[in-house]
Motif scaffolding. Structure first.
Motif, PDB file in Angstrom:
ATOM      1  N   CYS A 108       1.400   7.349  -2.799  1.00 38.32           N
ATOM      2  CA  CYS A 108       1.235   6.478  -3.962  1.00 38.32           C
ATOM      3  C   CYS A 108       2.279   5.376  -3.827  1.00 38.32           C
ATOM      4  N   VAL A 109       1.815   4.159  -3.697  1.00 42.12           N
ATOM      5  CA  VAL A 109       2.687   3.031  -3.402  1.00 42.12           C
ATOM      6  C   VAL A 109       2.438   1.932  -4.419  1.00 42.12           C
ATOM      7  N   GLY A 110       3.514   1.372  -4.953  1.00 39.98           N
ATOM      8  CA  GLY A 110       3.379   0.345  -5.975  1.00 39.98           C
ATOM      9  C   GLY A 110       3.209   0.999  -7.326  1.00 39.98           C
ATOM     10  N   HIS A 111       2.648   0.283  -8.259  1.00 37.97           N
ATOM     11  CA  HIS A 111       2.429   0.808  -9.599  1.00 37.97           C
ATOM     12  C   HIS A 111       1.133   0.225 -10.124  1.00 37.97           C
ATOM     13  N   PRO A 112       0.314   1.032 -10.850  1.00 36.52           N
ATOM     14  CA  PRO A 112      -0.980   0.532 -11.336  1.00 36.52           C
ATOM     15  C   PRO A 112      -0.893  -0.741 -12.165  1.00 36.52           C
ATOM     16  N   GLN A 113       0.256  -1.018 -12.797  1.00 34.36           N
ATOM     17  CA  GLN A 113       0.401  -2.236 -13.611  1.00 34.36           C
ATOM     18  C   GLN A 113       0.980  -3.412 -12.829  1.00 34.36           C
ATOM     19  N   SER A 114       1.373  -3.185 -11.586  1.00 32.23           N
ATOM     20  CA  SER A 114       2.016  -4.216 -10.781  1.00 32.23           C
ATOM     21  C   SER A 114       1.014  -5.238 -10.275  1.00 32.23           C
ATOM     22  N   THR A 115       1.474  -6.456 -10.080  1.00 37.57           N
ATOM     23  CA  THR A 115       0.625  -7.494  -9.478  1.00 37.57           C
ATOM     24  C   THR A 115       0.832  -7.551  -7.972  1.00 37.57           C
ATOM     25  N   LYS A 116       1.797  -6.802  -7.450  1.00 35.99           N
ATOM     26  CA  LYS A 116       2.039  -6.761  -6.009  1.00 35.99           C
ATOM     27  C   LYS A 116       1.355  -5.539  -5.437  1.00 35.99           C
ATOM     28  N   SER A 117       0.530  -5.764  -4.432  1.00 32.68           N
ATOM     29  CA  SER A 117      -0.186  -4.643  -3.835  1.00 32.68           C
ATOM     30  C   SER A 117      -0.852  -5.091  -2.549  1.00 32.68           C
ATOM     31  N   ALA A 118      -1.440  -4.121  -1.863  1.00 34.85           N
ATOM     32  CA  ALA A 118      -2.389  -4.438  -0.800  1.00 34.85           C
ATOM     33  C   ALA A 118      -3.716  -4.669  -1.514  1.00 34.85           C
ATOM     34  N   PHE A 119      -4.427  -5.716  -1.126  1.00 34.11           N
ATOM     35  CA  PHE A 119      -5.684  -6.047  -1.789  1.00 34.11           C
ATOM     36  C   PHE A 119      -6.855  -5.825  -0.848  1.00 34.11           C
ATOM     37  N   LYS A 120      -8.027  -6.146  -1.376  1.00 30.63           N
ATOM     38  CA  LYS A 120      -9.247  -6.082  -0.573  1.00 30.63           C
ATOM     39  C   LYS A 120      -9.052  -6.941   0.678  1.00 30.63           C
ATOM     40  N   GLY A 121      -9.364  -6.387   1.834  1.00 33.80           N
ATOM     41  CA  GLY A 121      -9.187  -7.092   3.098  1.00 33.80           C
ATOM     42  C   GLY A 121      -7.953  -6.629   3.858  1.00 33.80           C
ATOM     43  N   ASP A 122      -7.081  -5.848   3.204  1.00 35.70           N
ATOM     44  CA  ASP A 122      -5.883  -5.339   3.860  1.00 35.70           C
ATOM     45  C   ASP A 122      -6.094  -3.951   4.458  1.00 35.70           C
ATOM     46  N   SER A 123      -7.268  -3.374   4.265  1.00 32.75           N
ATOM     47  CA  SER A 123      -7.544  -2.017   4.752  1.00 32.75           C
ATOM     48  C   SER A 123      -7.220  -1.890   6.233  1.00 32.75           C
ATOM     49  N   GLY A 124      -6.570  -0.780   6.586  1.00 33.21           N
ATOM     50  CA  GLY A 124      -6.177  -0.539   7.966  1.00 33.21           C
ATOM     51  C   GLY A 124      -4.791  -1.052   8.294  1.00 33.21           C
ATOM     52  N   GLY A 125      -4.199  -1.827   7.378  1.00 36.70           N
ATOM     53  CA  GLY A 125      -2.862  -2.366   7.606  1.00 36.70           C
ATOM     54  C   GLY A 125      -1.785  -1.298   7.477  1.00 36.70           C
ATOM     55  N   PRO A 126      -0.641  -1.535   8.104  1.00 36.10           N
ATOM     56  CA  PRO A 126       0.431  -0.541   8.119  1.00 36.10           C
ATOM     57  C   PRO A 126       1.321  -0.587   6.884  1.00 36.10           C
ATOM     58  N   LEU A 127       1.845   0.570   6.538  1.00 35.89           N
ATOM     59  CA  LEU A 127       2.912   0.692   5.547  1.00 35.89           C
ATOM     60  C   LEU A 127       4.146   1.127   6.329  1.00 35.89           C
ATOM     61  N   LEU A 128       5.162   0.275   6.374  1.00 33.86           N
ATOM     62  CA  LEU A 128       6.375   0.556   7.144  1.00 33.86           C
ATOM     63  C   LEU A 128       7.511   0.926   6.209  1.00 33.86           C
ATOM     64  N   CYS A 129       8.121   2.053   6.493  1.00 30.99           N
ATOM     65  CA  CYS A 129       9.280   2.511   5.730  1.00 30.99           C
ATOM     66  C   CYS A 129      10.391   2.783   6.738  1.00 30.99           C
ATOM     67  N   ALA A 130      11.500   2.065   6.601  1.00 33.59           N
ATOM     68  CA  ALA A 130      12.633   2.208   7.510  1.00 33.59           C
ATOM     69  C   ALA A 130      12.200   2.070   8.977  1.00 33.59           C
ATOM     70  N   GLY A 131      11.323   1.106   9.255  1.00 33.09           N
ATOM     71  CA  GLY A 131      10.904   0.827  10.619  1.00 33.09           C
ATOM     72  C   GLY A 131       9.911   1.797  11.220  1.00 33.09           C
ATOM     73  N   MET A 132       9.382   2.712  10.405  1.00 28.28           N
ATOM     74  CA  MET A 132       8.422   3.701  10.903  1.00 28.28           C
ATOM     75  C   MET A 132       7.098   3.539  10.152  1.00 28.28           C
TER      76      MET A 132
END
Length: 135
Positions: free
Chosen positions: A77-101
């Motif tokens: 679970c990344v971000g928050h349901p009320q946030s305007t920052k997110s991955a949107f339609k078209g970002d599917s398959g993109g990476p989520l990087l945490c501490a370079g991993m």
């Protein structure tokens, strides 16, 4: 899905590799991570013509419980349901990087700009290892 390249990739400053996490890695809520993609930058905008990135926080799984497809064993679970920052339609398959991993993959960017669940890579590490060993 894993893709097998026809030829070995030439590693450069712009093309590199990312480490994958060990099986069943726990990512503590509150950790800041990055996601990148060419998806929409706003609900009423077309897909981006340039690579975009945004910093997002790992949040408690219960924050994503309103999404019927969310499974805390398979997703982050990344971000928050009320946030305007997110991955949107078209970002599917993109990476989520945490501490370079690479910890996650955008499962599906939603057109309403609500945070999507991210597939948790570590859950699939045994399958990834098996596929790589066979090839």
């Amino acid at each position: 899905m894993l893709l097998k390249l026809k030829e070995k990739a030439s590693l450069t400053l712009a093309v590199g590799t990312l480490p994958l996490p060990p099986q069943f890695t726990f990512i503590r809520p509150g950790r800041m991570c990055w996601v990148a993609g060419w998806g929409k930058t706003d609900v009423k905008e077309p897909a981006s013509s340039t690579l975009q990135e945004v910093e997002l926080r790992i949040v408690e799984p219960r924050a994503c419980s309103l999404f019927p497809a969310f499974d805390h064993n398979l997703h982050l679970c990344v971000g928050h349901p009320q946030s305007t920052k997110s991955a949107f339609k078209g970002d599917s398959g993109g990476p989520l990087l945490c501490a370079g991993m690479a910890q996650g993959i955008v499962s599906y960017g939603q057109s309403n700009a609500k945070p999507p669940p991210f597939t948790q890579i570590s859950h699939y590490q045994p399958w990834i290892d098996e596929v790589l060993k066979e090839n």
